[in-house]
Write an enzyme that holds these catalytic residues in place. Structure first.
Site, PDB file in Angstrom:
ATOM      1  N   ASP A  94       0.857  -1.183   0.000  1.00  0.00           N
ATOM      2  CA  ASP A  94       0.000   0.000   0.000  1.00  0.00           C
ATOM      3  C   ASP A  94       0.892   1.231   0.000  1.00  0.00           C
ATOM      4  O   ASP A  94       1.319   1.716   1.045  1.00  0.00           O
ATOM      5  CB  ASP A  94      -0.919  -0.011   1.224  1.00  0.00           C
ATOM      6  CG  ASP A  94      -2.035   1.014   1.105  1.00  0.00           C
ATOM      7  OD1 ASP A  94      -2.036   1.786   0.133  1.00  0.00           O
ATOM      8  OD2 ASP A  94      -2.906   1.036   1.992  1.00  0.00           O
ATOM      9  N   ALA A  95       1.203   1.718  -1.203  1.00  0.00           N
ATOM     10  CA  ALA A  95       2.137   2.832  -1.361  1.00  0.00           C
ATOM     11  C   ALA A  95       1.532   3.995  -2.136  1.00  0.00           C
ATOM     12  O   ALA A  95       2.093   5.078  -2.141  1.00  0.00           O
ATOM     13  CB  ALA A  95       3.409   2.355  -2.055  1.00  0.00           C
ATOM     14  N   LYS A  96       0.409   3.755  -2.820  1.00  0.00           N
ATOM     15  CA  LYS A  96      -0.300   4.788  -3.584  1.00  0.00           C
ATOM     16  C   LYS A  96       0.656   5.562  -4.488  1.00  0.00           C
ATOM     17  O   LYS A  96       0.690   6.797  -4.489  1.00  0.00           O
ATOM     18  CB  LYS A  96      -1.078   5.706  -2.643  1.00  0.00           C
ATOM     19  CG  LYS A  96      -2.126   4.930  -1.828  1.00  0.00           C
ATOM     20  CD  LYS A  96      -2.849   5.819  -0.853  1.00  0.00           C
ATOM     21  CE  LYS A  96      -3.936   5.035  -0.096  1.00  0.00           C
ATOM     22  NZ  LYS A  96      -3.366   4.018   0.824  1.00  0.00           N
ATOM     23  N   ARG A  97       1.412   4.838  -5.274  1.00  0.00           N
ATOM     24  CA  ARG A  97       2.423   5.426  -6.143  1.00  0.00           C
ATOM     25  C   ARG A  97       1.781   6.055  -7.375  1.00  0.00           C
ATOM     26  O   ARG A  97       0.694   5.675  -7.808  1.00  0.00           O
ATOM     27  CB  ARG A  97       3.443   4.372  -6.575  1.00  0.00           C
ATOM     28  CG  ARG A  97       4.264   3.792  -5.440  1.00  0.00           C
ATOM     29  CD  ARG A  97       4.965   4.866  -4.666  1.00  0.00           C
ATOM     30  NE  ARG A  97       6.013   4.351  -3.800  1.00  0.00           N
ATOM     31  CZ  ARG A  97       6.400   4.934  -2.675  1.00  0.00           C
ATOM     32  NH1 ARG A  97       5.783   6.033  -2.263  1.00  0.00           N
ATOM     33  NH2 ARG A  97       7.373   4.418  -1.966  1.00  0.00           N
TER      34      ARG A  97
ATOM     35  N   THR B 159      -0.764  -0.351  -4.657  1.00  0.00           N
ATOM     36  CA  THR B 159      -1.825   0.629  -4.856  1.00  0.00           C
ATOM     37  C   THR B 159      -1.280   1.815  -5.635  1.00  0.00           C
ATOM     38  O   THR B 159      -0.141   2.259  -5.422  1.00  0.00           O
ATOM     39  CB  THR B 159      -2.410   1.099  -3.512  1.00  0.00           C
ATOM     40  OG1 THR B 159      -1.360   1.575  -2.670  1.00  0.00           O
ATOM     41  CG2 THR B 159      -3.148  -0.032  -2.815  1.00  0.00           C
TER      42      THR B 159
END
Length: 279
Positions: free
Chosen positions: A95-98, A122
């Site tokens: 879960d890094a929302k890159r 993510t």
């Protein structure tokens, strides 16, 4: 040749007979007292969580911020290695929302898939197609796009109308139609918005959703399952972080029971179907 991401997703859920995703979000200030003096306290806590939940979890989702903020990325990598050893069928979602463009997006994808060895990451789709496709280039790895997120501020932008439809619907439409050639794309759809989830399920019956928001954020499990399950009784990975990992103050037995209880509650509501899965 490595199995396709969609195949591994089906296999992970079938192996555990579960749609539970356990969030590995270890806050150093909330760790059980007996682990705070450990040289690697985050890793020690994650070992406890994995050992307690491996019978109930189809996936694990470490949130990178809890590790990188403390300079403890080595404990994140050790935790992922531990999942591989103890629960080899389970998926690991970073879960890094890159999000970025060009070579920067390629580098972020390499970070997730090569440095950390995650199965999926993510991704924020706000910058458009060229910022998303590098995360979808490998058929054996997945990207999970922010679509209808669970937080209260989601409405600030995700509900804005674009040619008569909310932006989150436009994101889902574009993603499904143009970016999912390898069938390795999922959407983040929060449990706190079940009506929107139901609309997205009707429009995209084959896409899988990663579902935050159950428990501490107030999402209702029964409403989520009614809105989001597909015709095969799958299609959702339901994430729980604080509700599982801090159960009983982070005690192993309480963690095990919290994960098992969520799995059983989900399975009681799932459709009994032999329909094909995502692939």
């Amino acid at each position: 040749m490595p199995a396709m991401f969609c195949e591994r997703l089906d296999q992970a859920c079938a192996a555990a007979n579960s749609l539970v995703c356990v969030g590995l979000d270890p806050d150093l200030d909330q760790l059980p007292a007996d682990l705070r003096q450990d040289p690697q306290p985050l890793f020690a806590f994650n070992r406890r969580i994995v050992d307690a939940t491996l019978q109930s979890a189809a996936a694990y989702k470490p949130q990178i911020a809890f590790y990188s903020a403390l300079g403890r990325e080595d404990e994140l990598m050790a935790s992922i290695d531990y999942i591989r050893a103890r629960a080899p069928a389970a998926l690991v979602i970073l879960d890094a929302k890159r999000n970025d463009i060009g070579n920067s997006a390629v580098a972020y994808a390499r970070e997730a898939f090569e440095r950390y060895g995650a199965d999926a990451v993510t991704v924020n789709p706000y910058m458009g197609e060229d910022s998303v496709l590098p995360f979808l280039a490998r058929p054996d790895r997945g990207a999970i796009l922010l679509c209808r997120t669970s937080n209260p501020g989601a409405r600030d932008f995700q509900d804005l109308l674009v040619e008569g439809e909310p932006l989150y619907k436009r994101v889902a439409e574009r993603a499904a139609a143009r970016w999912n050639g390898h069938r390795n794309l999922m959407l983040v759809v929060g449990a706190t918005y079940p009506e929107e989830m139901a609309e997205l399920r009707r429009a995209h019956p084959m896409l899988w959703f990663l579902v935050p928001g159950i428990g501490a954020q107030g999402g209702d499990l029964d409403s989520t399952l009614a809105a989001g399950l597909n015709s095969a009784g799958t299609g959702l990975l339901i994430n729980s972080s604080r509700g599982i990992i801090y159960a009983g103050g982070g005690e192993s037995g309480a963690i095990r029971q919290a994960a098992a209880t969520l799995r059983e509650a989900i399975n009681r509501k799932r459709l009994k179907s032999s329909s094909a899965g995502y692939c």
